[in-house]
Design a protein around this motif. Structure first.
Motif, PDB file in Angstrom:
ATOM      1  N   LEU A   1       9.322 -20.920 -15.206  1.00 54.32           N
ATOM      2  CA  LEU A   1       9.032 -19.821 -16.150  1.00 54.32           C
ATOM      3  C   LEU A   1       7.873 -20.247 -17.005  1.00 54.32           C
ATOM      4  CD1 LEU A   1       9.770 -17.215 -17.471  1.00 54.32           C
ATOM      5  CD2 LEU A   1      11.250 -18.477 -19.099  1.00 54.32           C
ATOM      6  N   SER A   2       8.098 -21.436 -17.636  1.00 58.36           N
ATOM      7  CA  SER A   2       6.990 -21.796 -18.501  1.00 58.36           C
ATOM      8  C   SER A   2       5.623 -21.770 -18.190  1.00 58.36           C
ATOM      9  CB  SER A   2       7.251 -23.144 -19.324  1.00 58.36           C
ATOM     10  OG  SER A   2       7.552 -24.018 -18.387  1.00 58.36           O
ATOM     11  N   THR A   3       5.450 -22.011 -16.937  1.00 65.63           N
ATOM     12  CA  THR A   3       4.127 -22.291 -16.241  1.00 65.63           C
ATOM     13  C   THR A   3       3.498 -21.006 -15.680  1.00 65.63           C
ATOM     14  OG1 THR A   3       4.740 -23.272 -14.255  1.00 65.63           O
ATOM     15  CG2 THR A   3       3.901 -24.855 -15.762  1.00 65.63           C
ATOM     16  N   SER A   4       4.469 -19.890 -15.393  1.00 65.20           N
ATOM     17  CA  SER A   4       4.129 -18.973 -14.698  1.00 65.20           C
ATOM     18  C   SER A   4       3.631 -17.743 -15.568  1.00 65.20           C
ATOM     19  CB  SER A   4       5.261 -18.333 -13.804  1.00 65.20           C
ATOM     20  OG  SER A   4       5.839 -19.285 -13.304  1.00 65.20           O
ATOM     21  N   ILE A   5       4.531 -17.513 -16.434  1.00 65.45           N
ATOM     22  CA  ILE A   5       4.016 -16.164 -17.501  1.00 65.45           C
ATOM     23  C   ILE A   5       3.201 -16.694 -18.480  1.00 65.45           C
ATOM     24  CG2 ILE A   5       4.956 -14.299 -18.623  1.00 65.45           C
ATOM     25  CD1 ILE A   5       7.544 -14.140 -16.835  1.00 65.45           C
ATOM     26  N   SER A   6       1.974 -16.052 -18.610  1.00 66.02           N
ATOM     27  CA  SER A   6       1.207 -16.593 -19.596  1.00 66.02           C
ATOM     28  C   SER A   6       1.405 -15.609 -20.944  1.00 66.02           C
ATOM     29  CB  SER A   6      -0.192 -16.646 -19.269  1.00 66.02           C
ATOM     30  OG  SER A   6      -1.130 -16.592 -20.332  1.00 66.02           O
ATOM     31  N   SER A   7       1.065 -15.931 -22.065  1.00 67.26           N
ATOM     32  CA  SER A   7       1.394 -15.214 -22.948  1.00 67.26           C
ATOM     33  C   SER A   7      -0.444 -14.738 -23.661  1.00 67.26           C
ATOM     34  CB  SER A   7       2.075 -15.490 -24.380  1.00 67.26           C
ATOM     35  OG  SER A   7       1.621 -16.694 -24.701  1.00 67.26           O
ATOM     36  N   ASP A   8      -1.158 -15.305 -22.833  1.00 68.90           N
ATOM     37  CA  ASP A   8      -2.367 -15.209 -23.373  1.00 68.90           C
ATOM     38  C   ASP A   8      -3.125 -13.686 -22.611  1.00 68.90           C
ATOM     39  OD1 ASP A   8      -5.140 -15.476 -24.117  1.00 68.90           O
ATOM     40  OD2 ASP A   8      -5.525 -16.683 -22.428  1.00 68.90           O
ATOM     41  N   LEU A   9      -3.000 -12.847 -23.408  1.00 67.52           N
ATOM     42  CA  LEU A   9      -3.270 -11.355 -23.130  1.00 67.52           C
ATOM     43  C   LEU A   9      -4.716 -10.961 -23.514  1.00 67.52           C
ATOM     44  CD1 LEU A   9       0.063 -10.007 -24.101  1.00 67.52           C
ATOM     45  CD2 LEU A   9      -0.514 -10.895 -21.979  1.00 67.52           C
ATOM     46  N   ARG A  10      -5.264 -10.037 -22.546  1.00 67.34           N
ATOM     47  CA  ARG A  10      -6.625  -9.611 -22.619  1.00 67.34           C
ATOM     48  C   ARG A  10      -6.927  -8.426 -23.571  1.00 67.34           C
ATOM     49  NH1 ARG A  10      -9.018  -6.743 -17.258  1.00 67.34           N
ATOM     50  NH2 ARG A  10      -7.202  -5.818 -16.151  1.00 67.34           N
ATOM     51  N   TYR A  11      -5.873  -7.895 -23.967  1.00 66.90           N
ATOM     52  CA  TYR A  11      -5.708  -6.667 -25.072  1.00 66.90           C
ATOM     53  C   TYR A  11      -5.104  -7.190 -26.382  1.00 66.90           C
ATOM     54  CZ  TYR A  11      -7.263  -3.996 -20.688  1.00 66.90           C
ATOM     55  OH  TYR A  11      -7.891  -3.772 -19.486  1.00 66.90           O
ATOM     56  N   LYS A  12      -5.379  -6.477 -27.221  1.00 69.84           N
ATOM     57  CA  LYS A  12      -4.536  -6.577 -28.514  1.00 69.84           C
ATOM     58  C   LYS A  12      -3.161  -5.751 -28.079  1.00 69.84           C
ATOM     59  CE  LYS A  12      -3.498  -6.677 -33.090  1.00 69.84           C
ATOM     60  NZ  LYS A  12      -2.804  -7.849 -33.516  1.00 69.84           N
ATOM     61  N   CYS A  13      -2.076  -6.236 -27.899  1.00 70.60           N
ATOM     62  CA  CYS A  13      -1.024  -5.326 -27.369  1.00 70.60           C
ATOM     63  C   CYS A  13       0.168  -4.988 -28.403  1.00 70.60           C
ATOM     64  CB  CYS A  13      -0.270  -6.029 -26.167  1.00 70.60           C
ATOM     65  SG  CYS A  13      -1.320  -6.218 -24.662  1.00 70.60           S
ATOM     66  N   CYS A  14       0.615  -3.813 -28.494  1.00 66.95           N
ATOM     67  CA  CYS A  14       2.084  -3.470 -29.000  1.00 66.95           C
ATOM     68  C   CYS A  14       3.035  -3.179 -28.281  1.00 66.95           C
ATOM     69  CB  CYS A  14       1.574  -2.524 -30.085  1.00 66.95           C
ATOM     70  SG  CYS A  14       3.202  -1.804 -31.108  1.00 66.95           S
ATOM     71  N   PHE A  15       3.981  -3.867 -27.970  1.00 67.05           N
ATOM     72  CA  PHE A  15       5.179  -3.812 -27.210  1.00 67.05           C
ATOM     73  C   PHE A  15       6.162  -2.912 -27.601  1.00 67.05           C
ATOM     74  CE2 PHE A  15       2.856  -7.281 -25.233  1.00 67.05           C
ATOM     75  CZ  PHE A  15       2.567  -6.690 -23.955  1.00 67.05           C
ATOM     76  N   LEU A  16       6.664  -1.820 -27.001  1.00 65.41           N
ATOM     77  CA  LEU A  16       7.907  -1.166 -27.400  1.00 65.41           C
ATOM     78  C   LEU A  16       8.933  -1.523 -26.206  1.00 65.41           C
ATOM     79  CD1 LEU A  16       6.853   2.354 -29.041  1.00 65.41           C
ATOM     80  CD2 LEU A  16       7.574   0.214 -30.226  1.00 65.41           C
ATOM     81  N   TRP A  17       9.943  -1.656 -26.694  1.00 65.02           N
ATOM     82  CA  TRP A  17      11.074  -2.196 -25.584  1.00 65.02           C
ATOM     83  C   TRP A  17      12.320  -1.381 -25.734  1.00 65.02           C
ATOM     84  CZ3 TRP A  17      14.446  -7.209 -25.817  1.00 65.02           C
ATOM     85  CH2 TRP A  17      15.484  -6.961 -24.552  1.00 65.02           C
ATOM     86  N   MET A  18      12.478  -0.389 -24.724  1.00 67.40           N
ATOM     87  CA  MET A  18      13.628   0.535 -24.827  1.00 67.40           C
ATOM     88  C   MET A  18      14.628  -0.257 -24.358  1.00 67.40           C
ATOM     89  SD  MET A  18      12.475   3.444 -25.943  1.00 67.40           S
ATOM     90  CE  MET A  18      13.639   4.772 -25.276  1.00 67.40           C
ATOM     91  N   ASP A  19      15.670  -0.326 -24.817  1.00 69.89           N
ATOM     92  CA  ASP A  19      16.785  -1.226 -24.630  1.00 69.89           C
ATOM     93  C   ASP A  19      18.081  -0.251 -24.874  1.00 69.89           C
ATOM     94  OD1 ASP A  19      17.978  -3.270 -23.422  1.00 69.89           O
ATOM     95  OD2 ASP A  19      18.490  -4.323 -25.425  1.00 69.89           O
ATOM     96  N   ILE A  20      19.023  -0.218 -23.944  1.00 74.19           N
ATOM     97  CA  ILE A  20      20.306   0.506 -23.900  1.00 74.19           C
ATOM     98  C   ILE A  20      21.224  -0.536 -23.468  1.00 74.19           C
ATOM     99  CG2 ILE A  20      21.688   2.472 -22.827  1.00 74.19           C
ATOM    100  CD1 ILE A  20      18.456   3.430 -22.449  1.00 74.19           C
ATOM    101  N   SER A  21      22.408  -0.496 -23.925  1.00 75.93           N
ATOM    102  CA  SER A  21      23.428  -1.341 -23.189  1.00 75.93           C
ATOM    103  C   SER A  21      23.898  -1.035 -21.954  1.00 75.93           C
ATOM    104  CB  SER A  21      24.926  -1.167 -24.136  1.00 75.93           C
ATOM    105  OG  SER A  21      25.584  -0.262 -23.593  1.00 75.93           O
ATOM    106  N   PHE A  22      23.853  -2.061 -21.042  1.00 73.53           N
ATOM    107  CA  PHE A  22      23.911  -1.685 -19.567  1.00 73.53           C
ATOM    108  C   PHE A  22      25.085  -0.808 -18.928  1.00 73.53           C
ATOM    109  CE2 PHE A  22      24.297  -2.449 -15.121  1.00 73.53           C
ATOM    110  CZ  PHE A  22      23.067  -2.260 -14.723  1.00 73.53           C
TER     111      PHE A  22
END
Ligand code: ATP
Length: 337
Positions: free
Chosen positions: A165-186
């Motif tokens: 995980l640590s080497t694969s997903i970079s948090s260096d993003l090419r836009y200024k991002c705002c993320f909304l995460w829609m979460d619902i109990s499974f």
């Protein structure tokens, strides 16, 4: 009423020009072509299938009326199977422009994460050049990852459980991002998904799948991978749609059993998909992506109970309080930054 935020859609980027110069040449990597002085602002709504992303995106685009929506569901990009793939119907889009929603001809082959990065990247440039806000909405986290990371390697599957995980997903993003995460109990989400599949059948999903049926098709690519296609191809192989059941065949218990089996497989696969998508979202979060969680569980509980009581008012009230209001607050803050 939120027009006055439009002048804040761009933000200074942190010395990205120097990053480009220092980066070693690597032909396999897809690196953002031009490093602007400022990074464009982009709003992204993530969440499992059925979590209300499309509804929220249209509501936000209506409240922030200079917004346009870009679909990031890898199946909904294709033209066709509108019911089966659950595309938001035109009458619910509230005149908000939607991009990459049913725009791709499925006969042209697989639309890859690289294709998405290129197409959606061009659309974002176009939207921001008109000083509007792009809203990315869809459940395919592989597409969202491909689009947003500064350096994208099409060869590597970052969501592959065996990769580190640590080497694969970079948090260096090419836009200024705002993320909304829609979460619902499974448990609540899965109950809702079972109901949604029933609603999709009530809306004519079987006829749509019957028209799409090809006895010798290979269901390994593109639109044919949509949940519903392989499950009903198995059914149609036994009970071909062209023949159409006569009265005796319609009540054939073997046929009814096979039909129930196919619907059950769709329900199971939809819940499995939701579970996998949640897993991928958690990986993005752990990799440092700033996903702002909106808990929509109560709204979905209300929809499950209120519909059996014959009304959706309770749902609308809870949705506004628990989902829409916190989301608007987050987006306002983002646009003011
Ligand atoms: P994966 O790496 O598993 O392909 P992903 O993040 O690239 O994941 P997902 O959106 O999770 O993409 O989709 C995975 C699979 O789920 C699709 O190949 C398809 O079978 C099914 N699927 C996804 N979205 C839909 C949809 N809108 N309608 C029907 N099936 C879908």
């Amino acid at each position: 009423q939120f027009h006055h935020y439009s002048h804040t859609l761009f933000t200074p980027s942190s010395s990205s020009a120097t990053h480009t110069r220092r980066r070693p040449h690597c032909p396999r990597m897809e690196i953002s072509p031009s490093r602007h002085r400022r990074k464009d602002k982009v709003l992204i709504i993530v969440g499992a299938t059925g979590s209300g992303k499309s509804r929220l995106s249209v509501e936000l685009a209506t409240l922030f009326p200079y917004s346009e929506i870009i679909n990031s569901d890898k199946i909904q990009v294709y033209r066709g199977l509108d019911i089966t793939t659950n595309k938001i119907p035109f009458h619910q889009r509230n005149n908000v422009p939607h991009h990459l929603l049913g725009d791709i001809d499925p006969s042209h082959g697989e639309f890859s994460p690289s294709d998405f990065r290129r197409h959606a990247g061009d659309i974002i440039s176009d939207i921001t050049s008109r000083r509007k806000l792009p809203i990315i909405v869809g459940g395919s986290n592989s597409f969202i990852h491909a689009l947003l990371v500064e350096r994208f390697d099409p060869e590597s599957n970052v969501f592959d459980e065996s990769s580190s995980l640590s080497t694969s997903i970079s948090s260096d993003l090419r836009y200024k991002c705002c993320f909304l995460w829609m979460d619902i109990s499974f448990p609540v989400l899965s109950e809702y998904l079972l109901k949604r599949v029933d609603d999709m059948f009530d809306s004519g999903m079987v006829n749509e799948l019957a028209e799409f049926y090809e006895p010798d098709a290979d269901n390994q690519t593109g639109l044919r991978k949509a949940i519903g296609v392989p499950e009903f191809d198995r059914f149609f192989k036994q009970y071909p749609p062209q023949v159409g059941p006569d009265e005796s065949e319609r009540h054939n218990p073997m046929r009814e059993g096979a039909y129930i089996e196919a619907v059950k497989a769709i329900k199971d696969n939809t819940c499995q998909l939701a579970k996998r998508q949640i897993g991928k979202i958690l990986r993005l979060k752990r990799a440092g992506w700033d996903l702002q969680r909106i808990d929509a569980t109560e709204a979905f509980r209300a929809v499950l109970t209120s519909e059996s009581n014959g009304g959706g008012e309770e749902f609308t009230g809870v949705w506004k309080k628990q989902v829409l209001e916190p989301s608007v607050k987050i987006v306002k803050r983002f646009l003011m930054e």
